[in-house]
Enzyme design. Structure first.
Site, PDB file in Angstrom:
ATOM      1  CB  THR A  73     -14.493   4.062   3.126  1.00 30.54           C
ATOM      2  OG1 THR A  73     -13.756   4.555   4.201  1.00 30.54           O
ATOM      3  CG2 THR A  73     -13.810   2.942   2.405  1.00 30.54           C
TER       4      THR A  73
ATOM      5  CB  THR B 187     -17.812   3.910   5.639  1.00 31.02           C
ATOM      6  OG1 THR B 187     -17.486   5.226   5.190  1.00 31.02           O
ATOM      7  CG2 THR B 187     -19.239   3.898   6.139  1.00 31.02           C
ATOM      8  N   GLY B 188     -16.143   5.517   7.816  1.00 33.47           N
ATOM      9  CA  GLY B 188     -16.107   6.470   8.921  1.00 33.47           C
ATOM     10  C   GLY B 188     -14.706   6.599   9.465  1.00 33.47           C
TER      11      GLY B 188
ATOM     12  N   GLY C  64     -11.565   5.689  10.647  1.00 32.71           N
ATOM     13  CA  GLY C  64     -10.855   4.419  10.607  1.00 32.71           C
ATOM     14  C   GLY C  64     -10.192   4.060  11.920  1.00 32.71           C
TER      15      GLY C  64
ATOM     16  CB  THR D 273     -10.883   5.503   1.551  1.00 38.15           C
ATOM     17  OG1 THR D 273     -11.206   6.729   2.200  1.00 38.15           O
ATOM     18  CG2 THR D 273      -9.636   4.925   2.189  1.00 38.15           C
TER      19      THR D 273
ATOM     20  NE  ARG E 205      -6.078   8.024   9.091  1.00 37.58           N
ATOM     21  CZ  ARG E 205      -7.209   7.603   8.550  1.00 37.58           C
ATOM     22  NH1 ARG E 205      -7.319   7.531   7.230  1.00 37.58           N
ATOM     23  NH2 ARG E 205      -8.233   7.267   9.285  1.00 37.58           N
ATOM     24  CB  VAL E 206      -2.502   3.662   6.303  1.00 35.23           C
ATOM     25  CG1 VAL E 206      -3.409   2.599   5.702  1.00 35.23           C
ATOM     26  CG2 VAL E 206      -1.437   4.080   5.283  1.00 35.23           C
TER      27      VAL E 206
ATOM     28  CB  SER F 293     -14.377  10.917   1.050  1.00 33.66           C
ATOM     29  OG  SER F 293     -15.582  10.439   0.469  1.00 33.66           O
TER      30      SER F 293
HETATM   31  N1  GLY Z   1     -12.415   4.799   6.844  1.00 32.01           N
HETATM   32  C1  GLY Z   1     -11.433   5.398   6.053  1.00 32.01           C
HETATM   33  C2  GLY Z   1     -10.305   5.955   6.794  1.00 32.01           C
HETATM   34  O1  GLY Z   1     -10.421   6.196   7.989  1.00 32.01           O
HETATM   35  O2  GLY Z   1      -9.285   6.189   6.185  1.00 32.01           O
END
Ligand code: GLY
Length: 326
Positions: free
Chosen positions: A183, A234-235, A237, A201, A211-212, A47
């Site tokens: 992340t 983290t998780g 986003g 990440t 996608r960001v 990841s």
């Molecule tokens: N937390 C990282 C993402 O959603 O890209």
């Protein structure tokens, strides 16, 4: 006083890289960059960095940021050719008047800064994408489809960075439930009392190209203010971005909440702002200028990696808001 805390057990190795710098009087900024770089280079972390799972088109893109204060922060997102987004972000912070660069132009900026290009797609990630692409679906990260039959390695997660071994059931509440998630967010305080943070990440596996998520966006995946504290997330986003999660946690500390109170209130805000699904996880860590810190998660399974004078350890969070299945 020196301390580094990072999301997930796989970040222990990054903390261990950074610790000698902190222990010998080095800067928190160098420490968080080195911590993320170690994890970026690890092919077994799927990841982050090399080893990160690609987008739906089979191409990896990397996001990251670094921060000392509102006036000193940098970000790079949607990199396709450079392995260390935090190092690109640091150069944006130190060598431009901007905060964030994106996409092919960010890669070209990194070239001009002398950062080497490298292959981002590992053979294992390519094979996983090829399997996924025969029947593309939005991955339900709570089900660990790609790692069914894996279990934490003997001795617990994080011992050598490999979280999983084959052919055994996963334990309820174990970190492996959130494989592909997510992340590295790292926060450090150095012997001079300076706070710094960084995030790196590869984003959501098989995401829509372009996608960001939250990780490279200041205030969302990371926020650091030396007058109030630091936080990183983290998780999923998309859940963090709607509430400016890291900024919110730091603002709550500024208003006098403790790190754990600030994190719980931020996660409560996420819980009340979305219709959460079982595959939704967000976890956060926070660090105050006096060194007090905390970790919290929406759901069981999160771990925080810590390194200080007392040694290296991987811990469960101080608070978890929801049961696994809600
Ligand atoms: N937390 C990282 C993402 O959603 O890209």
């Amino acid at each position: 006083m020196p301390l580094i805390i990072s999301t997930w057990s796989f970040s222990s190795r990054g903390n261990d890289t950074a610790w000698p710098m902190l222990a010998s009087g080095g800067s928190a900024l160098d420490a968080v960059e080195a911590c993320c770089a170690t994890v970026d280079a690890a092919p077994d972390v799927d990841s982050v960095g090399y080893g990160g799972l690609p987008d739906a088109s089979g191409r990896v893109s990397l996001d990251g940021c670094i921060m000392l204060s509102p006036a000193r922060c940098g970000s790079a997102c949607a990199l396709r050719h450079h392995l260390h987004p935090v190092s690109v972000a640091r150069r944006v912070m130190e060598r431009t008047s901007h905060v964030m660069l994106a996409g092919i132009d960010a890669d070209e900026f990194a070239d001009l800064q002398g950062l080497p290009r490298s292959e981002l797609l590992s053979p294992e990630a390519k094979a996983a994408w090829e399997t996924w692409s025969t029947k593309p679906t939005v991955i339900d990260q709570s089900r660990d489809r790609l790692v069914a039959g894996l279990r934490p390695i003997d001795g617990g997660p994080g011992a050598d960075g490999r979280l999983f071994a084959a052919n055994a059931p996963r334990a309820s509440g174990s970190e492996d439930r959130w494989k592909h998630h997510d992340t590295i967010g790292t926060l450090a305080i150095d012997s001079h009392g300076t706070l710094a943070g960084a995030c790196s990440t590869s984003g959501m596996p098989y995401k829509v190209p372009g996608r960001v998520g939250d990780s490279p966006i200041i205030g969302h995946g990371l926020y650091v203010d030396p007058t109030a504290g630091a936080a990183t997330a983290t998780g999923a986003g998309e859940l963090v971005m709607g509430v400016c999660g890291s900024f919110l946690a730091v603002e709550l500390m500024r208003q006098g909440r403790s790190p754990i109170e600030a994190l719980v209130a931020t996660l409560e805000r996420i819980r009340s702002s979305y219709e959460l699904q079982p595959h939704h996880q967000v976890a956060m860590i926070a660090l105050r200028p006096d060194g007090a810190w905390a970790a919290a998660a929406l759901r069981p399974g999160f771990r925080v990696a810590v390194r200080d004078d007392a040694g290296s350890r991987v811990l469960e969070p101080d608070a978890t808001l929801l049961p696994e299945s809600s």
